[in-house]
Write an enzyme that holds these catalytic residues in place. Structure first.
Site, PDB file in Angstrom:
ATOM      1  N   ASN A 199       0.883  -1.170   0.000  1.00 54.40           N
ATOM      2  CA  ASN A 199       0.000   0.000   0.000  1.00 54.40           C
ATOM      3  C   ASN A 199       0.916   1.213   0.000  1.00 54.40           C
ATOM      4  O   ASN A 199       1.488   1.568   1.021  1.00 54.40           O
ATOM      5  CB  ASN A 199      -0.878  -0.042   1.254  1.00 54.40           C
TER       6      ASN A 199
ATOM      7  N   ARG B  22     -11.998  15.746   6.240  1.00 47.18           N
ATOM      8  CA  ARG B  22     -12.729  16.013   4.985  1.00 47.18           C
ATOM      9  C   ARG B  22     -14.172  16.405   5.282  1.00 47.18           C
ATOM     10  O   ARG B  22     -14.774  15.884   6.222  1.00 47.18           O
ATOM     11  CB  ARG B  22     -12.755  14.754   4.098  1.00 47.18           C
TER      12      ARG B  22
ATOM     13  N   GLU C 139      -8.073  -5.362   4.785  1.00 49.91           N
ATOM     14  CA  GLU C 139      -7.892  -5.077   3.358  1.00 49.91           C
ATOM     15  C   GLU C 139      -6.692  -5.832   2.790  1.00 49.91           C
ATOM     16  O   GLU C 139      -6.717  -6.270   1.641  1.00 49.91           O
ATOM     17  CB  GLU C 139      -7.721  -3.571   3.159  1.00 49.91           C
TER      18      GLU C 139
ATOM     19  N   HIS D  38     -12.989   2.522  -0.829  1.00 45.19           N
ATOM     20  CA  HIS D  38     -12.970   1.561   0.287  1.00 45.19           C
ATOM     21  C   HIS D  38     -13.569   0.217  -0.140  1.00 45.19           C
ATOM     22  O   HIS D  38     -14.016  -0.562   0.699  1.00 45.19           O
ATOM     23  CB  HIS D  38     -13.799   2.056   1.496  1.00 45.19           C
TER      24      HIS D  38
ATOM     25  N   ARG E 119      -2.456  -1.997  -3.618  1.00 45.07           N
ATOM     26  CA  ARG E 119      -3.696  -1.241  -3.446  1.00 45.07           C
ATOM     27  C   ARG E 119      -3.645  -0.044  -4.391  1.00 45.07           C
ATOM     28  O   ARG E 119      -2.705   0.743  -4.361  1.00 45.07           O
ATOM     29  CB  ARG E 119      -3.787  -0.757  -2.010  1.00 45.07           C
TER      30      ARG E 119
END
Ligand code: ADP
Length: 390
Positions: free
Chosen positions: A9, A235, A376, A177, A89
């Site tokens: 990642n 955010r 993940e 996601h 990823r």
């Protein structure tokens, strides 16, 4: 036979890695390079025990070279030829519905999509190219955060803008996601196949919710970008879009300045003024900081509203699942969300919720409520194995 898979990642200044053994799915080692891009970086390796060292390297490629040297030197694996494949990823895969073995076309796709994910796709590609150059014989696999959501129907993914922006500029909801949402969908299919209509809440620093019907994504809260939907650490999530043009005029601001405000200065951080980290905000709220309390209430309300909306999209609701940092750990937040959802027949068992039990609904609850840790990396590694053994 044992198979070894690498999971990568790569971020703008970091590179996380995990080496996994199959079929046992055990983690052999994992770690992270941080502060990439300066004159030195921090290298943390978790193998038997955790060690951090400062190394005088500066690029992603140098980090990958160093990593591969280290796993041989430390005797973690015997030979780099033992690596079955490397899973990366990748934030944006456009409308691609599945993971892909990296070839020139895939590299071009990831590169072309950089305009949609400028802070992610270019660095994801940097990681892929570094491994490809150093391990040319080992298959590289791109695992897209957008892929799981490609089953969403047009009435949910088209925005009410002039249609030409969809046709010509590919402006639509993509969702993100996906790897995490798919992990939860797959886990439930295996452990609780009777739960067909599920709303999964991935509540971490970035946060999104996914409506899952029989294992497939039917709607999700992130959109054209990962800025959409829920309020997050820093955010905005959804706001009245006219605020953007109003602020641009008010502050005579550029698009980049607005991006910085909406991505980095808003959410928990912007409202509370305390931190983008939910733990800090929760602590401040417990100490009677009113803006921290407001931020907690706003977040919980948006999560609850989205769950309710998705109960409509799913035309029913068998289970709500909480995952990622906040979802897995904050019983306060789960309670604040679920107490707004009694209209859907959701009721928590306070003790089970406090213990972060796997299922936390009360005996009277019409809907099951789960706390399932996401993984993940495991999902990415499984995709690598599926693609490389074909
Ligand atoms: P990401 O991968 O997006 O960085 P994570 O899934 O690691 O996010 O989640 C990070 C978030 O989870 C942070 O806001 C952190 O404060 C929150 N978190 C972690 N542990 C707890 C906890 N015990 N209580 C409340 N929030 C927590």
């Amino acid at each position: 036979m044992e198979k070894i898979v690498f999971v990568i990642n790569s971020g703008s200044s970091s590179l996380k890695f995990q080496l996994m053994n199959f079929p046992t799915e055990e983690i052999i080692c994992k770690g992270i390079f941080e502060r990439i891009g300066g004159t030195s970086m921090d290298f943390t390796m978790n193998f038997k025990e955790k060690n951090t060292e400062v190394i005088n390297l500066s690029t992603h490629k140098e980090a990958v070279e160093y990593l591969l040297e280290q796993i041989i030197e430390m005797g973690i694996i015997d030979s780099l030829n033992d690596i079955e494949g490397v899973g990366h990823r990748v934030a944006h895969g456009g409308s691609t519905p599945d993971s892909q073995i990296v070839d020139d076309q895939v590299i071009k796709l990831i590169d072309d999509l950089s305009i949609f994910a400028p802070s992610h796709n270019p660095v994801n590609l940097t990681g892929i190219l570094a491994f490809k150059e150093i391990l040319p014989e080992v298959p590289q696999v791109a695992v897209y955060d957008t892929a799981f959501h490609q089953t969403i129907e047009p009435e949910y993914f088209i925005y009410p803008l002039p249609y030409k922006y969809y046709e010509e500029n590919k402006i639509r909801k993509y969702g993100f996601h996906g790897t995490s949402h798919k992990f939860i969908a797959d886990t439930l299919k295996e452990t609780n196949p009777e739960l067909k209509k599920v709303v999964n809440c991935h509540l971490g620093n970035g946060a999104s919710i996914c409506a899952i019907d029989d294992g497939k994504s039917v709607n999700t809260s992130m959109g054209f970008t990962p800025l959409a939907g829920l309020m997050m650490g820093s955010r905005t999530g959804d706001i009245d879009p006219a605020i953007v043009t109003y602020l641009m005029r008010l502050e005579n601001a550029t698009a980049d300045k607005l991006d910085a405000i909406m991505y980095n200065e808003s959410g928990f951080l912007g409202v509370s003024g305390v931190s983008n980290d939910a733990r800090d905000v929760e602590e401040a709220a417990n100490n009677n900081n009113e803006r921290a309390q407001l931020a907690m209430k706003m977040f919980a309300n948006r999560v609850a509203q989205t769950i309710a909306t998705y109960a409509v999209d799913l035309d029913g609701l068998d289970a709500v699942v909480f995952t990622a940092g906040i979802g897995e750990n904050s019983n306060t937040m789960r309670e604040a969300v679920c107490e707004q959802l009694s209209i859907l027949g959701i009721e928590l068992d306070a003790d089970k919720n406090e213990q972060n039990a796997e299922w936390i609904q009360s005996d009277n609850s019409r809907v099951k409520v789960g706390v399932i840790p996401t993984d993940e990396e495991l999902m990415i590694a499984r995709d690598v194995l599926a693609l490389t053994s074909n």
